[in-house]
Design a protein around this motif. Structure first.
Motif, PDB file in Angstrom:
ATOM      1  N   SER A 117       2.162  -5.142  12.365  1.00  0.00           N
ATOM      2  CA  SER A 117       2.097  -4.259  11.200  1.00  0.00           C
ATOM      3  C   SER A 117       2.001  -2.867  11.761  1.00  0.00           C
ATOM      4  CB  SER A 117       0.876  -4.619  10.376  1.00  0.00           C
ATOM      5  OG  SER A 117      -0.217  -4.346  11.177  1.00  0.00           O
ATOM      6  N   HIS A 118       2.255  -1.901  10.655  1.00  0.00           N
ATOM      7  CA  HIS A 118       2.147  -0.326  11.027  1.00  0.00           C
ATOM      8  C   HIS A 118       2.188   0.445   9.640  1.00  0.00           C
ATOM      9  CE1 HIS A 118       2.977   3.598  12.646  1.00  0.00           C
ATOM     10  NE2 HIS A 118       3.904   3.520  11.940  1.00  0.00           N
ATOM     11  N   ASP A 158       0.707  -1.245  -0.049  1.00  0.00           N
ATOM     12  CA  ASP A 158      -0.087  -0.115   0.043  1.00  0.00           C
ATOM     13  C   ASP A 158       0.865   1.288  -0.027  1.00  0.00           C
ATOM     14  OD1 ASP A 158      -2.231  -1.685   0.215  1.00  0.00           O
ATOM     15  OD2 ASP A 158      -2.285  -1.644   2.312  1.00  0.00           O
ATOM     16  N   ILE A 159       1.813   1.193  -0.987  1.00  0.00           N
ATOM     17  CA  ILE A 159       2.868   2.290  -0.907  1.00  0.00           C
ATOM     18  C   ILE A 159       1.939   3.432  -1.691  1.00  0.00           C
ATOM     19  CG2 ILE A 159       5.128   3.345  -1.729  1.00  0.00           C
ATOM     20  CD1 ILE A 159       5.949   0.353  -1.358  1.00  0.00           C
ATOM     21  N   THR A 160       1.996   4.883  -1.197  1.00  0.00           N
ATOM     22  CA  THR A 160       1.557   5.959  -1.753  1.00  0.00           C
ATOM     23  C   THR A 160       2.588   7.013  -1.773  1.00  0.00           C
ATOM     24  OG1 THR A 160       0.658   7.039   0.283  1.00  0.00           O
ATOM     25  CG2 THR A 160      -0.569   5.371  -0.920  1.00  0.00           C
ATOM     26  N   ASP A 161       2.234   8.454  -2.369  1.00  0.00           N
ATOM     27  CA  ASP A 161       3.261   9.246  -2.245  1.00  0.00           C
ATOM     28  C   ASP A 161       3.750   9.679  -0.867  1.00  0.00           C
ATOM     29  OD1 ASP A 161       2.450   9.527  -4.688  1.00  0.00           O
ATOM     30  OD2 ASP A 161       1.757  11.677  -4.592  1.00  0.00           O
ATOM     31  N   THR A 162       2.818   9.398   0.231  1.00  0.00           N
ATOM     32  CA  THR A 162       3.180   9.569   1.687  1.00  0.00           C
ATOM     33  C   THR A 162       3.040   8.707   2.759  1.00  0.00           C
ATOM     34  OG1 THR A 162       0.823  10.506   1.921  1.00  0.00           O
ATOM     35  CG2 THR A 162       2.610  12.247   1.048  1.00  0.00           C
ATOM     36  N   SER A 163       2.838   7.575   2.161  1.00  0.00           N
ATOM     37  CA  SER A 163       2.637   6.729   3.359  1.00  0.00           C
ATOM     38  C   SER A 163       2.972   4.956   2.836  1.00  0.00           C
ATOM     39  CB  SER A 163       1.075   6.524   3.943  1.00  0.00           C
ATOM     40  OG  SER A 163       0.412   6.199   2.918  1.00  0.00           O
ATOM     41  N   LYS A 199       2.464   0.700   4.379  1.00  0.00           N
ATOM     42  CA  LYS A 199       2.213  -0.244   5.386  1.00  0.00           C
ATOM     43  C   LYS A 199       3.368  -1.329   5.309  1.00  0.00           C
ATOM     44  CE  LYS A 199      -1.343  -3.633   6.706  1.00  0.00           C
ATOM     45  NZ  LYS A 199      -2.745  -4.392   6.373  1.00  0.00           N
ATOM     46  N   LEU A 200       3.791  -1.615   6.806  1.00  0.00           N
ATOM     47  CA  LEU A 200       4.629  -2.520   6.984  1.00  0.00           C
ATOM     48  C   LEU A 200       4.120  -3.572   7.820  1.00  0.00           C
ATOM     49  CD1 LEU A 200       7.176   0.245   8.285  1.00  0.00           C
ATOM     50  CD2 LEU A 200       7.251  -0.975   5.944  1.00  0.00           C
ATOM     51  N   SER A 201       4.610  -4.834   7.617  1.00  0.00           N
ATOM     52  CA  SER A 201       4.113  -6.029   7.997  1.00  0.00           C
ATOM     53  C   SER A 201       5.487  -6.705   8.215  1.00  0.00           C
ATOM     54  CB  SER A 201       3.140  -6.798   7.300  1.00  0.00           C
ATOM     55  OG  SER A 201       1.988  -6.097   7.159  1.00  0.00           O
ATOM     56  N   TRP A 202       5.561  -7.528   9.388  1.00  0.00           N
ATOM     57  CA  TRP A 202       6.589  -8.472   9.593  1.00  0.00           C
ATOM     58  C   TRP A 202       6.301  -9.613  10.343  1.00  0.00           C
ATOM     59  CZ3 TRP A 202       5.737  -3.562  11.424  1.00  0.00           C
ATOM     60  CH2 TRP A 202       5.275  -3.585  13.026  1.00  0.00           C
ATOM     61  N   PRO A 203       6.995 -10.974  10.389  1.00  0.00           N
ATOM     62  CA  PRO A 203       6.823 -11.996  11.277  1.00  0.00           C
ATOM     63  C   PRO A 203       7.174 -11.587  12.551  1.00  0.00           C
ATOM     64  CG  PRO A 203       8.115 -12.643   9.151  1.00  0.00           C
ATOM     65  CD  PRO A 203       8.109 -10.967   9.135  1.00  0.00           C
ATOM     66  N   ALA A 204       6.650 -12.273  13.565  1.00  0.00           N
ATOM     67  CA  ALA A 204       6.820 -11.867  15.080  1.00  0.00           C
ATOM     68  C   ALA A 204       8.174 -12.450  15.469  1.00  0.00           C
ATOM     69  CB  ALA A 204       5.686 -12.547  15.819  1.00  0.00           C
ATOM     70  N   ALA A 205       8.620 -11.700  16.387  1.00  0.00           N
ATOM     71  CA  ALA A 205       9.826 -12.302  17.194  1.00  0.00           C
ATOM     72  C   ALA A 205       9.454 -13.039  18.374  1.00  0.00           C
ATOM     73  CB  ALA A 205      10.568 -10.887  17.837  1.00  0.00           C
TER      74      ALA A 205
END
Length: 608
Positions: free
Chosen positions: A191-192, A153-158, A160-166
């Motif tokens: 995610s963030h 969901d990459i835009t001009d200003t943002s 979304k990041l997701s990652w496997p848990a620690a």
């Protein structure tokens, strides 16, 4: 890179590798009362500037500090200030200097460094403890590293990041999200969405887990993100390319070195440098003169940084000096140019396997010893499907195929350019290859709008070697800058991808009695390095201009007749380039200019 440090602090040059020189100090004080935070303060593509800030968050004075961190393979610090920075492999240690080790409660101090590569620091330790001021809890292991984030969901200003848990023996409480090494959020999930970004900008994200005791674990792998849209920030020197060739062999008889770009004032007035030349052998790009490029040792007074080369440092020579130049002038991009008049014979074999050629070129450009030096590649093939020093019969599509392979191999983040013929005659060299089709893969063309006429025609007639426009008596129509540019545009090359070429030298004849162009001669005029050619810096005094024709100066002194560009004719040519919407100008080459950079100054001023 701007060096923003106190003069009293001095400049600590890193000698890499320094394994065996590094001894990790014992913690001077527990880290529970201090923090160390990192920020990437500048990024210019091939390198970056990083800054650490150490802050005393406790109630007692700190007498010294040591910050340790790890870089991923391929990322390293190349120079530092306000700290003594050393490394053992990918593990880095920074220790305070004599004047900035003491920190009163609430006080902070920063140190910085120039780096190469794209990684972010991990595993930070301050005086042996956690850099966030936390303590290591006995019997409670720190969490593992989370998985490398993915971006969506990459835009001009943002983004979304997701990652496997620690994982953690007593549970993960939350995650710190780091953008370019600086914490931008703490979240409980995996995610963030990061907002408030700039369009058309590169970012690097990592994630770090915290356990229930607030211990932080290792940082995850990094994901690179480029926001959509185009950046609106103009280049520091304006919106036109101002490119000069620096010759590898100039360090010998010409005694011209990278530092001359600084002392002449030229470095502040250009945007790009083409380093000439890499060779093309057996269809592959190869380093030519290793001594000049990577081995020649410079003394302190000869070097850009003012620091002498050490006998055991892994890179010296022109490449290391270019590295120092880019640190001092971060707006400059450097391209490695392959081929040229002498080394173009290998392109025919390269055209038989463009993918293999492109792969070999990238391997040279990205050699780990100098990967931070080059921002792209320039191909100087003289000439595809035509004759130069040798004749090529690869066919009209060969140049386009080679250009496409280079773009495929290097990707969108590298500059890929080409120096090309300026033969605008009907059926001439521009017509011999598909320059229009190749343009889509290239950032621009360096159109070699010079050397149209010279003393290879020993009897003359005398004519300017770099005419801007046609004129009465021109020996061959189409041999002008205007004709070449017009033909390339007609083939579909955008004007913004065309650079006008300027020669920092003149071409001349001897045995000439007629002052005006068109006279007869008996042979080439004497020259310092080669008959029939001489640097501008010599000609401006030895044979001053007596007239102009077709936008180029000429001079008749004694029996010698020369043509060359002056600051005045360059100004008029730059005005013409702007009127045509061209992308800028380039020149061959730096050492022909005066010690104070008269011609570079004229190009810079004329394109503003």
């Amino acid at each position: 890179m701007r060096f923003r440090h106190k003069a009293a602090a001095g400049f600590a040059t890193l000698l890499l590798p320094v394994a065996g020189l590094v001894g990790l100090a014992s913690p001077a004080q527990a880290a529970t009362s201090a923090t160390a935070t990192y920020a990437k303060t500048q990024d210019w593509g091939s390198g970056f500037e990083g800054k650490w800030t150490v802050k005393n968050t406790g109630t007692t004075t700190i007498s010294s500090w040591t910050v340790e961190w790890d870089f991923p393979s391929g990322t390293k610090a190349t120079s530092a200030w306000d700290a003594t920075v050393t490394n053992s492999g990918d593990h880095w240690t920074a220790k305070n200097l004599s004047w900035n080790g003491t920190l009163a409660p609430g006080a902070s101090v920063s140190f910085g460094f120039n780096g190469s590569g794209s990684g972010s620091p991990t595993g930070c330790k301050l005086n042996g403890g956690s850099c966030d001021g936390g303590t290591e809890v006995p019997g409670d292991a720190a969490p593992s590293a989370p998985g490398t984030p993915t971006a969506s969901d990459i835009t001009d200003t943002s983004v979304k990041l997701s990652w496997p848990a620690a994982t953690d023996d007593k549970g993960v409480k939350n995650y710190d999200v780091l953008r370019d090494g600086t914490k931008v959020a703490t979240v409980t999930g995996t995610s963030h969405t990061d907002t408030g970004l700039s369009k058309g900008t590169d970012y690097s994200y990592t994630v770090q887990a915290r356990d229930t005791a607030d211990q932080t674990g290792p940082v995850s792998g990094a994901v690179k993100v480029r926001t959509t849209g185009q950046t609106e920030e103009p280049p520091p020197t304006g919106d036109k390319v101002k490119l000069g060739y620096f010759t590898e062999w100039g360090v010998y008889g010409r005694n011209y070195h990278v530092k001359n770009l600084v002392t002449s004032g030229s470095a502040a007035k250009i945007t790009h440098i083409n380093y000439a030349f890499g060779n093309v052998k057996n269809g592959q790009c190869v380093l030519d003169d290793a001594y000049a490029a990577t081995d020649k040792a410079y003394t302190a007074d000869q070097s850009v940084s003012g620091t002498a080369d050490a006998w055991d440092q892994p890179l010296r020579g022109n490449f290391n000096q270019l590295r120092q130049l880019k640190a001092k002038y971060p707006h400059i991009k450097v391209l490695y140019s392959f081929g040229g008049w002498t080394y173009s014979g290998g392109f025919g074999q390269a055209a038989q396997n463009p993918a293999a050629f492109a792969k070999s070129c990238k391997a040279v450009v990205e050699d780990p010893r100098w990967a931070d030096v080059f921002d792209g590649i320039d191909i100087d093939w003289e000439y595809p499907n035509a004759c130069g020093l040798t004749c090529d019969t690869s066919g009209p599509a060969a140049f386009r195929n080679l250009s496409q392979a280079l773009r495929t191999e290097f990707g969108k983040d590298y500059l890929i350019t080409a120096a090309i013929t300026a033969d605008g005659s009907d059926g001439g060299k521009i017509d011999a290859a598909d320059y229009g089709g190749a343009a889509q893969y290239l950032d621009w063309y360096n159109v070699m709008t010079y050397d149209y006429f010279g003393a290879w025609d020993k009897a003359g007639p005398t004519n300017p070697h770099s005419p801007l426009t046609s004129y009465t008596g021109i020996p061959k129509e189409g041999f002008t800058s205007a004709a070449a540019i017009s033909k390339l545009r007609a083939k579909g090359v955008p004007a913004s991808k065309l650079l006008l070429g300027i020669g920092f030298y003149g071409r001349g004849w001897t045995g000439v009695t007629q002052s005006a162009p068109g006279g007869t001669a008996t042979g080439p005029a004497p020259g310092t390095y080669e008959a029939g050619i001489e640097d501008y810096k010599i000609l401006k005094n030895s044979c001053p201009a007596t007239g102009t024709i077709a936008g180029t100066a000429y001079a008749h002194c004694g029996t010698n007749w020369w043509s060359y560009d002056t600051p005045a004719t360059i100004n008029s040519k730059m005005a013409w380039a702007k009127s045509q919407g061209l992308g800028g100008a380039f020149f061959w080459e730096f050492s022909g200019d005066t010690a104070n950079g008269e011609l570079v100054t004229a190009i810079d001023g004329g394109l503003k």
